[in-house]
Design a protein around this motif. Structure first.
Motif, short mmCIF file in Angstrom:
data_model
loop_
_atom_site.label_atom_id
_atom_site.label_comp_id
_atom_site.label_asym_id
_atom_site.label_seq_id
_atom_site.Cartn_x
_atom_site.Cartn_y
_atom_site.Cartn_z
N PHE A 4 0.72 0.58 6.78
CA PHE A 4 1.85 0.92 5.92
C PHE A 4 1.89 -0.02 4.71
CE2 PHE A 4 6.16 0.20 4.42
CZ PHE A 4 6.50 1.49 4.03
N HIS A 5 1.66 -1.29 4.92
CA HIS A 5 1.67 -2.27 3.82
C HIS A 5 0.64 -1.87 2.76
CE1 HIS A 5 2.63 -6.34 2.27
NE2 HIS A 5 1.43 -6.22 1.73
N ALA A 6 -0.55 -1.50 3.19
CA ALA A 6 -1.60 -1.11 2.25
C ALA A 6 -1.23 0.15 1.49
CB ALA A 6 -2.92 -0.91 3.00
N ILE A 7 -0.63 1.12 2.19
CA ILE A 7 -0.20 2.36 1.52
C ILE A 7 0.88 2.07 0.50
CG2 ILE A 7 0.93 4.59 1.88
CD1 ILE A 7 -0.36 4.58 4.72
N ALA A 8 1.82 1.17 0.86
CA ALA A 8 2.92 0.84 -0.05
C ALA A 8 2.38 0.22 -1.34
CB ALA A 8 3.89 -0.11 0.64
N VAL A 9 1.48 -0.73 -1.22
CA VAL A 9 0.93 -1.36 -2.42
C VAL A 9 0.13 -0.34 -3.22
CG1 VAL A 9 -0.60 -3.16 -3.31
CG2 VAL A 9 0.90 -3.65 -1.37
N TYR A 10 -0.62 0.52 -2.53
CA TYR A 10 -1.37 1.57 -3.23
C TYR A 10 -0.42 2.44 -4.06
CZ TYR A 10 -2.61 6.36 -3.96
OH TYR A 10 -2.73 7.60 -4.54
N ARG A 11 0.68 2.90 -3.46
CA ARG A 11 1.58 3.81 -4.18
C ARG A 11 2.21 3.11 -5.39
NH1 ARG A 11 1.58 8.57 -1.77
NH2 ARG A 11 1.69 8.78 0.51
N LEU A 12 2.54 1.84 -5.25
CA LEU A 12 3.10 1.08 -6.37
C LEU A 12 2.06 0.89 -7.48
CD1 LEU A 12 5.09 -1.55 -4.31
CD2 LEU A 12 6.09 0.20 -5.80
N ALA A 13 0.81 0.69 -7.09
CA ALA A 13 -0.26 0.49 -8.06
C ALA A 13 -0.70 1.81 -8.70
CB ALA A 13 -1.46 -0.17 -7.37
N HIS A 14 -0.67 2.88 -7.94
CA HIS A 14 -1.18 4.17 -8.42
C HIS A 14 -0.42 4.65 -9.65
CE1 HIS A 14 -3.02 8.11 -8.30
NE2 HIS A 14 -1.83 8.69 -8.18
N GLU A 15 0.90 4.46 -9.66
CA GLU A 15 1.68 4.90 -10.82
C GLU A 15 1.29 4.13 -12.07
OE1 GLU A 15 3.62 7.46 -11.23
OE2 GLU A 15 3.36 8.07 -9.14
N LEU A 16 1.05 2.85 -11.94
CA LEU A 16 0.57 2.07 -13.09
C LEU A 16 -0.82 2.52 -13.53
CD1 LEU A 16 1.72 -1.57 -12.25
CD2 LEU A 16 2.60 -0.10 -14.08
N HIS A 17 -1.65 2.84 -12.55
CA HIS A 17 -2.99 3.34 -12.85
C HIS A 17 -2.92 4.63 -13.66
CE1 HIS A 17 -7.26 4.32 -12.13
NE2 HIS A 17 -6.83 5.55 -11.94
N LYS A 18 -2.03 5.55 -13.27
CA LYS A 18 -1.90 6.82 -13.98
C LYS A 18 -1.44 6.61 -15.42
CE LYS A 18 0.80 9.16 -11.20
NZ LYS A 18 1.55 10.32 -10.66
N ARG A 30 -6.93 -7.91 0.79
CA ARG A 30 -7.08 -9.23 1.39
C ARG A 30 -6.11 -9.43 2.55
NH1 ARG A 30 -5.86 -12.28 -2.77
NH2 ARG A 30 -3.97 -13.32 -2.07
N LEU A 31 -4.89 -8.92 2.42
CA LEU A 31 -3.88 -9.12 3.45
C LEU A 31 -4.08 -8.22 4.66
CD1 LEU A 31 -0.65 -9.38 1.24
CD2 LEU A 31 -1.85 -11.26 2.39
N THR A 32 -4.61 -7.01 4.46
CA THR A 32 -4.60 -5.98 5.52
C THR A 32 -5.97 -5.53 5.98
OG1 THR A 32 -4.58 -4.11 3.98
CG2 THR A 32 -2.44 -5.09 4.55
N GLY A 33 -7.01 -5.81 5.20
CA GLY A 33 -8.33 -5.27 5.53
C GLY A 33 -8.51 -3.83 5.13
N VAL A 34 -7.56 -3.27 4.37
CA VAL A 34 -7.63 -1.87 3.91
C VAL A 34 -7.92 -1.87 2.42
CG1 VAL A 34 -6.36 0.30 3.66
CG2 VAL A 34 -6.00 -1.13 5.67
N ASP A 35 -8.96 -1.15 2.02
CA ASP A 35 -9.38 -1.09 0.62
C ASP A 35 -9.10 0.30 0.06
OD1 ASP A 35 -10.58 -1.29 -1.83
OD2 ASP A 35 -12.60 -1.72 -1.08
N ILE A 36 -7.96 0.46 -0.63
CA ILE A 36 -7.62 1.73 -1.26
C ILE A 36 -7.68 1.54 -2.77
CG2 ILE A 36 -5.97 3.62 -1.47
CD1 ILE A 36 -4.61 2.68 1.07
N ASN A 37 -8.57 2.26 -3.43
CA ASN A 37 -8.62 2.17 -4.88
C ASN A 37 -7.37 2.81 -5.47
OD1 ASN A 37 -9.40 3.16 -7.73
ND2 ASN A 37 -11.10 1.80 -7.19
N PRO A 38 -6.74 2.18 -6.48
CA PRO A 38 -5.51 2.75 -7.04
C PRO A 38 -5.68 4.11 -7.70
CG PRO A 38 -6.29 0.94 -8.40
CD PRO A 38 -7.11 0.92 -7.15
#
Length: 263
Positions: free
Chosen positions: A116-130, A146-154
């Motif tokens: 969930f932490h990784a998804i949350a940061v992804y969603r916050l980053a994705h809007e800036l990416h767009k 680094r914190l979760t071991g999950v690598d989601i590109n924004p």
């Protein structure tokens, strides 16, 4: 070699005037304060948003060195997206409680689940990416990596009610499309068949349709690969081509058991 010579050589090799390490630290602080603003019951939203805006202004000064791409107008656009982002994250948290019998409360999801932490940061980053805001979205998701071991590109596109269980080792590439109500488990890779630089502006990563479950350590590669809706991908499966809706894909290893005689 003298101290002066060493310093001179070091300065000569520092060739990137825009490479400022504090940019990384500020991006992480920005992400951290956003979390408090959106989730923490004891944090006043209005007061904390002002702090987040101040940090964002500092990020603009650090990252927007290309004058032909003005960044100062981004904050107002971004902050207007936060209610919708939070709504989506609440759906993600609910998906976790509904799909994981080990989850005992919604608070546990927000506080304890690395997926969930990784998804949350992804969603916050994705809007800036767009919005085309440079560098910071990637720094945000790498912080989560680094914190979760999950690598989601924004740059990935992820629909509603997304659930990552156990999380560690998950990789989701830049041009991945994930639709609604998808569940994935640890070690899953949604990657590219080719890492050639000429593929930079091409869809390189798969599309995952609605209601798909992908079990641990499955690897799905290729921009033309589509996993049809309602399909189940078993653990350790390797896929480089599309499958139709309602499919079950499994990997059957050859297991040999040798019985030891203890006479």
């Amino acid at each position: 070699m003298s101290q002066e010579s060493i310093i001179s050589l070091l300065e000569a090799h520092k060739k990137h005037p825009n490479l400022k390490i504090r940019l990384k630290e500020k991006a992480e602080l920005f992400t951290h304060r956003l979390f408090y603003t959106l989730f923490d019951a004891e944090t006043p939203v209005a007061e904390n948003l002002k702090e987040v805006e101040t940090i964002f202004t500092e990020l603009v000064d650090l990252v927007c060195w290309k004058t032909e791409k003005p960044c100062h107008t981004v904050w107002e656009q971004y902050v207007s997206k936060l209610p919708n982002i939070l709504e989506k994250l609440n759906l993600d948290a609910c998906a976790t409680t509904q799909n994981d019998p080990a989850s005992h409360s919604i608070e546990e999801v927000y506080l304890c689940y690395p997926g969930f932490h990784a998804i949350a940061v992804y969603r916050l980053a994705h809007e800036l990416h767009k919005m085309g805001f440079p560098m910071v979205p990637r720094l945000m998701t790498e912080y989560a990596h680094r914190l979760t071991g999950v690598d989601i590109n924004p740059g990935a596109q992820i629909g509603d009610s997304f659930f990552i269980d156990h999380a560690t080792g998950v990789v989701i590439g830049e041009t991945t499309i994930i639709k609604n109500n998808v569940k994935i488990y640890q070690g899953v890779t949604l990657g590219a068949l080719s890492v050639s630089k000429k593929m930079q502006n091409v869809k390189r990563h798969p599309t995952i349709e609605d209601n798909v479950t992908i079990y641990a350590n499955a690897t799905i590669l290729g921009g033309e690969t589509i996993i049809g809706a309602n399909s189940v991908i078993g653990g350790n499966v390797w896929l480089t081509s599309s499958i139709p809706a309602n499919s079950l894909v499994t990997h059957t290893p050859e297991i040999k058991i040798k019985t030891v005689n203890h006479e």
